[in-house]
Design a protein around this motif. Structure first.
Motif, PDB file in Angstrom:
ATOM      1  N   ASP A  85       0.847  -1.192   0.000  1.00  0.00           N
ATOM      2  CA  ASP A  85       0.000   0.000   0.000  1.00  0.00           C
ATOM      3  C   ASP A  85       0.882   1.240   0.000  1.00  0.00           C
ATOM      4  O   ASP A  85       1.939   1.256   0.639  1.00  0.00           O
ATOM      5  N   GLN A  86       0.419   2.274  -0.709  1.00  0.00           N
ATOM      6  CA  GLN A  86       1.161   3.527  -0.693  1.00  0.00           C
ATOM      7  C   GLN A  86       1.082   4.141   0.705  1.00  0.00           C
ATOM      8  O   GLN A  86       0.291   3.709   1.531  1.00  0.00           O
ATOM      9  N   LEU A  87       1.900   5.142   0.955  1.00  0.00           N
ATOM     10  CA  LEU A  87       1.876   5.815   2.248  1.00  0.00           C
ATOM     11  C   LEU A  87       0.527   6.494   2.458  1.00  0.00           C
ATOM     12  O   LEU A  87      -0.135   6.904   1.499  1.00  0.00           O
ATOM     13  N   SER A  88       0.150   6.657   3.698  1.00  0.00           N
ATOM     14  CA  SER A  88      -1.137   7.292   4.015  1.00  0.00           C
ATOM     15  C   SER A  88      -1.180   8.741   3.542  1.00  0.00           C
ATOM     16  O   SER A  88      -2.259   9.301   3.341  1.00  0.00           O
ATOM     17  N   THR A  89      -0.027   9.344   3.317  1.00  0.00           N
ATOM     18  CA  THR A  89       0.052  10.731   2.864  1.00  0.00           C
ATOM     19  C   THR A  89       0.050  10.864   1.342  1.00  0.00           C
ATOM     20  O   THR A  89       0.108  11.975   0.819  1.00  0.00           O
ATOM     21  N   ALA A  90      -0.015   9.755   0.634  1.00  0.00           N
ATOM     22  CA  ALA A  90       0.179   9.761  -0.822  1.00  0.00           C
ATOM     23  C   ALA A  90      -0.776  10.688  -1.566  1.00  0.00           C
ATOM     24  O   ALA A  90      -0.336  11.517  -2.369  1.00  0.00           O
ATOM     25  N   GLU A  91      -2.059  10.576  -1.338  1.00  0.00           N
ATOM     26  CA  GLU A  91      -3.008  11.407  -2.093  1.00  0.00           C
ATOM     27  C   GLU A  91      -2.805  12.884  -1.795  1.00  0.00           C
ATOM     28  O   GLU A  91      -2.852  13.719  -2.689  1.00  0.00           O
ATOM     29  N   GLU A  92      -2.547  13.218  -0.543  1.00  0.00           N
ATOM     30  CA  GLU A  92      -2.338  14.606  -0.131  1.00  0.00           C
ATOM     31  C   GLU A  92      -1.045  15.180  -0.695  1.00  0.00           C
ATOM     32  O   GLU A  92      -0.979  16.339  -1.094  1.00  0.00           O
ATOM     33  N   MET A  93       0.005  14.345  -0.775  1.00  0.00           N
ATOM     34  CA  MET A  93       1.325  14.823  -1.172  1.00  0.00           C
ATOM     35  C   MET A  93       1.635  14.679  -2.664  1.00  0.00           C
ATOM     36  O   MET A  93       2.587  15.285  -3.150  1.00  0.00           O
ATOM     37  N   ASP A  94       0.851  13.903  -3.370  1.00  0.00           N
ATOM     38  CA  ASP A  94       1.091  13.685  -4.800  1.00  0.00           C
ATOM     39  C   ASP A  94       1.037  15.023  -5.539  1.00  0.00           C
ATOM     40  O   ASP A  94       0.047  15.742  -5.479  1.00  0.00           O
ATOM     41  N   GLY A  95       2.120  15.359  -6.208  1.00  0.00           N
ATOM     42  CA  GLY A  95       2.187  16.591  -6.996  1.00  0.00           C
ATOM     43  C   GLY A  95       2.676  17.807  -6.238  1.00  0.00           C
ATOM     44  O   GLY A  95       2.862  18.868  -6.835  1.00  0.00           O
ATOM     45  N   LYS A  96       2.903  17.704  -4.961  1.00  0.00           N
ATOM     46  CA  LYS A  96       3.394  18.841  -4.170  1.00  0.00           C
ATOM     47  C   LYS A  96       4.845  19.131  -4.531  1.00  0.00           C
ATOM     48  O   LYS A  96       5.614  18.231  -4.847  1.00  0.00           O
ATOM     49  N   GLU A  97       5.229  20.364  -4.453  1.00  0.00           N
ATOM     50  CA  GLU A  97       6.602  20.797  -4.699  1.00  0.00           C
ATOM     51  C   GLU A  97       7.381  20.825  -3.381  1.00  0.00           C
ATOM     52  O   GLU A  97       6.793  20.897  -2.314  1.00  0.00           O
ATOM     53  N   GLY A  98       8.687  20.792  -3.480  1.00  0.00           N
ATOM     54  CA  GLY A  98       9.546  20.943  -2.310  1.00  0.00           C
ATOM     55  C   GLY A  98       9.550  19.771  -1.356  1.00  0.00           C
ATOM     56  O   GLY A  98       9.824  19.936  -0.165  1.00  0.00           O
ATOM     57  N   LYS A  99       9.287  18.573  -1.853  1.00  0.00           N
ATOM     58  CA  LYS A  99       9.201  17.418  -0.971  1.00  0.00           C
ATOM     59  C   LYS A  99      10.560  16.889  -0.518  1.00  0.00           C
ATOM     60  O   LYS A  99      10.623  16.085   0.400  1.00  0.00           O
ATOM     61  N   ILE A 100      11.647  17.359  -1.102  1.00  0.00           N
ATOM     62  CA  ILE A 100      12.966  16.882  -0.698  1.00  0.00           C
ATOM     63  C   ILE A 100      13.206  17.159   0.787  1.00  0.00           C
ATOM     64  O   ILE A 100      13.918  16.413   1.462  1.00  0.00           O
ATOM     65  N   GLU A 101      12.588  18.182   1.323  1.00  0.00           N
ATOM     66  CA  GLU A 101      12.734  18.504   2.744  1.00  0.00           C
ATOM     67  C   GLU A 101      12.106  17.437   3.635  1.00  0.00           C
ATOM     68  O   GLU A 101      12.416  17.351   4.816  1.00  0.00           O
ATOM     69  N   LEU A 102      11.218  16.624   3.073  1.00  0.00           N
ATOM     70  CA  LEU A 102      10.549  15.564   3.827  1.00  0.00           C
ATOM     71  C   LEU A 102      11.293  14.232   3.732  1.00  0.00           C
ATOM     72  O   LEU A 102      10.906  13.255   4.374  1.00  0.00           O
ATOM     73  N   PHE A 103      12.348  14.178   2.926  1.00  0.00           N
ATOM     74  CA  PHE A 103      13.070  12.942   2.675  1.00  0.00           C
ATOM     75  C   PHE A 103      13.646  12.345   3.954  1.00  0.00           C
ATOM     76  O   PHE A 103      14.223  13.041   4.780  1.00  0.00           O
ATOM     77  N   SER A 104      13.491  11.026   4.101  1.00  0.00           N
ATOM     78  CA  SER A 104      14.069  10.292   5.214  1.00  0.00           C
ATOM     79  C   SER A 104      15.131   9.337   4.688  1.00  0.00           C
ATOM     80  O   SER A 104      14.867   8.595   3.737  1.00  0.00           O
ATOM     81  N   GLU A 105      16.307   9.340   5.293  1.00  0.00           N
ATOM     82  CA  GLU A 105      17.369   8.417   4.924  1.00  0.00           C
ATOM     83  C   GLU A 105      17.148   7.021   5.489  1.00  0.00           C
ATOM     84  O   GLU A 105      17.853   6.082   5.126  1.00  0.00           O
ATOM     85  N   ALA A 106      16.166   6.873   6.368  1.00  0.00           N
ATOM     86  CA  ALA A 106      15.917   5.578   7.009  1.00  0.00           C
ATOM     87  C   ALA A 106      15.484   4.543   5.976  1.00  0.00           C
ATOM     88  O   ALA A 106      14.730   4.857   5.054  1.00  0.00           O
ATOM     89  N   PRO A 107      15.938   3.309   6.138  1.00  0.00           N
ATOM     90  CA  PRO A 107      15.528   2.250   5.207  1.00  0.00           C
ATOM     91  C   PRO A 107      14.079   1.855   5.440  1.00  0.00           C
ATOM     92  O   PRO A 107      13.531   2.052   6.524  1.00  0.00           O
ATOM     93  N   GLY A 108      13.480   1.285   4.386  1.00  0.00           N
ATOM     94  CA  GLY A 108      12.167   0.691   4.523  1.00  0.00           C
ATOM     95  C   GLY A 108      12.330  -0.766   4.938  1.00  0.00           C
ATOM     96  O   GLY A 108      13.420  -1.213   5.303  1.00  0.00           O
ATOM     97  N   GLU A 109      11.234  -1.505   4.857  1.00  0.00           N
ATOM     98  CA  GLU A 109      11.256  -2.915   5.252  1.00  0.00           C
ATOM     99  C   GLU A 109      11.732  -3.833   4.139  1.00  0.00           C
ATOM    100  O   GLU A 109      12.186  -4.941   4.382  1.00  0.00           O
ATOM    101  N   GLY A 110      11.599  -3.384   2.884  1.00  0.00           N
ATOM    102  CA  GLY A 110      11.917  -4.253   1.761  1.00  0.00           C
ATOM    103  C   GLY A 110      10.889  -5.358   1.642  1.00  0.00           C
ATOM    104  O   GLY A 110       9.847  -5.346   2.280  1.00  0.00           O
ATOM    105  N   GLY A 111      11.185  -6.305   0.788  1.00  0.00           N
ATOM    106  CA  GLY A 111      10.261  -7.439   0.672  1.00  0.00           C
ATOM    107  C   GLY A 111       9.694  -7.618  -0.700  1.00  0.00           C
ATOM    108  O   GLY A 111       9.803  -6.875  -1.587  1.00  0.00           O
TER     109      GLY A 111
END
Length: 111
Positions: A85-111
């Motif tokens: 499933d996409q992130l819960s913020t996906a619909e709200e954030m899709d197409g927004k500018e300046g999202k690099i400030e929200l970037f997390s270096e943390a790994p995901g779960e993979g799979g």
């Protein structure tokens, strides 16, 4: 040529692309995906699968910095081959500018 994931993926992380990739070159961070540019075979099947238009060829303007960004995090994060499933913020954030400030270096779960 290779494909890259850019900042349009941040805070959306749609994973439709990972299921169609024939070489499993997607890697998962906490809030985005990246493509390992040395593993991508340039087939392009992932690009039309991305609802956020975050997958682009490395020939696009401004893509050069994203090649190195994708390489760096692909070497740190786990591979992802299964759609989630996409992130819960996906619909709200899709197409927004300046999202690099929200970037997390943390790994995901993979799979």
């Amino acid at each position: 040529m290779t494909y890259i994931v850019n900042d349009k993926c941040i805070a959306c992380k749609y994973t439709d692309c990972v299921e169609v990739c024939p070489v499993d070159c997607f890697y998962e961070g906490e809030n985005m995906l990246v493509i390992h540019p040395d593993e991508c075979i340039d087939c392009g099947v992932c690009e039309p699968e991305c609802p956020a238009d975050a997958i682009r060829p490395d020939t696009d303007p401004d893509a050069e910095k994203w090649v190195e960004f994708n390489r760096k995090y692909a070497e740190l994060w786990p591979v992802i081959v299964t759609k989630k499933d996409q992130l819960s913020t996906a619909e709200e954030m899709d197409g927004k500018e300046g999202k690099i400030e929200l970037f997390s270096e943390a790994p995901g779960e993979g799979g």
